[in-house]
Design a protein around this motif. Sequence first.
Motif, mmCIF file in Angstrom:
data_model
loop_
_atom_site.group_PDB
_atom_site.id
_atom_site.type_symbol
_atom_site.label_atom_id
_atom_site.label_comp_id
_atom_site.label_asym_id
_atom_site.label_seq_id
_atom_site.Cartn_x
_atom_site.Cartn_y
_atom_site.Cartn_z
ATOM 1 N N LYS A 31 0.831 -1.198 0.000
ATOM 2 C CA LYS A 31 0.000 0.000 0.000
ATOM 3 C C LYS A 31 0.874 1.259 0.000
ATOM 4 O O LYS A 31 0.644 2.197 -0.763
ATOM 5 C CB LYS A 31 -0.925 -0.016 1.219
ATOM 6 N N LEU A 34 2.503 1.653 -3.447
ATOM 7 C CA LEU A 34 1.530 2.119 -4.448
ATOM 8 C C LEU A 34 1.176 3.587 -4.224
ATOM 9 O O LEU A 34 0.985 4.332 -5.198
ATOM 10 C CB LEU A 34 0.272 1.250 -4.413
ATOM 11 N N GLN A 35 1.109 4.039 -2.966
ATOM 12 C CA GLN A 35 0.849 5.449 -2.700
ATOM 13 C C GLN A 35 2.013 6.308 -3.202
ATOM 14 O O GLN A 35 1.822 7.380 -3.776
ATOM 15 C CB GLN A 35 0.633 5.669 -1.201
ATOM 16 N N SER A 38 1.772 6.446 -6.883
ATOM 17 C CA SER A 38 0.659 7.327 -7.239
ATOM 18 C C SER A 38 1.074 8.794 -7.141
ATOM 19 O O SER A 38 0.779 9.608 -8.013
ATOM 20 C CB SER A 38 -0.531 7.040 -6.334
ATOM 21 N N MET A 41 3.368 9.610 -9.989
ATOM 22 C CA MET A 41 2.599 9.727 -11.235
ATOM 23 C C MET A 41 1.867 11.069 -11.302
ATOM 24 O O MET A 41 1.784 11.682 -12.375
ATOM 25 C CB MET A 41 1.596 8.566 -11.355
ATOM 26 N N GLU A 42 1.328 11.525 -10.165
ATOM 27 C CA GLU A 42 0.659 12.824 -10.147
ATOM 28 C C GLU A 42 1.654 13.946 -10.457
ATOM 29 O O GLU A 42 1.368 14.858 -11.238
ATOM 30 C CB GLU A 42 -0.007 13.053 -8.784
ATOM 31 N N THR A 45 2.523 13.781 -14.072
ATOM 32 C CA THR A 45 1.425 14.298 -14.878
ATOM 33 C C THR A 45 1.456 15.825 -14.902
ATOM 34 O O THR A 45 1.303 16.449 -15.962
ATOM 35 C CB THR A 45 0.067 13.812 -14.314
#
Length: 164
Positions: A31, A34-35, A38, A41-42, A45
């Motif tokens: 977890k 993955l956070q 994430s 990725m933000e 982006t």
Amino acid sequence: MVNLLYIAAIVAAIAFLILCISLAKTLSSLKKTLQSVSGTMEGLTTQLEGVTTETTELLHKTNQLAEDIQQKAEKLNTVVDAVKGVGESVTVLNSSVRRVSSNIATEAERNSDKIAQIIQWSNVVIDIMSKVKERKTGKTSTKGWTAYKPVPGQKRLPSPNKGL
């Protein structure tokens, strides 16, 4: 045997408990990973949006520069054509001047005898006019006659007795 069965059940329960605890720790670690992915990725982006915006602006500026260069190249072509026309005109003028100069030189060579005669006769006429002027004013030379000497390199007039 019943005891054995209880012991086996307790061992199985303890193994299941260890398995659940290990699985909980693994899932908790997964977890967090993955956070983190994430969040990355933000951020990626957001950065990609900035790069996309800058790339779009750069593309617009490049297109404007290309259009400006094309317009200036067209104007430069007009100037080059005009300069080419001037060059052709100068070439034609030069050839005309050469042709006229050649014609004048040829005619001068052809008529050099006549020109020499004209110069000699004009010198004679000028001298005669000065003598007439001297006589009108009362000034005469002491000799009465003037002997003319030919100028070196100048052609002589034909003798008047030559034709008889």
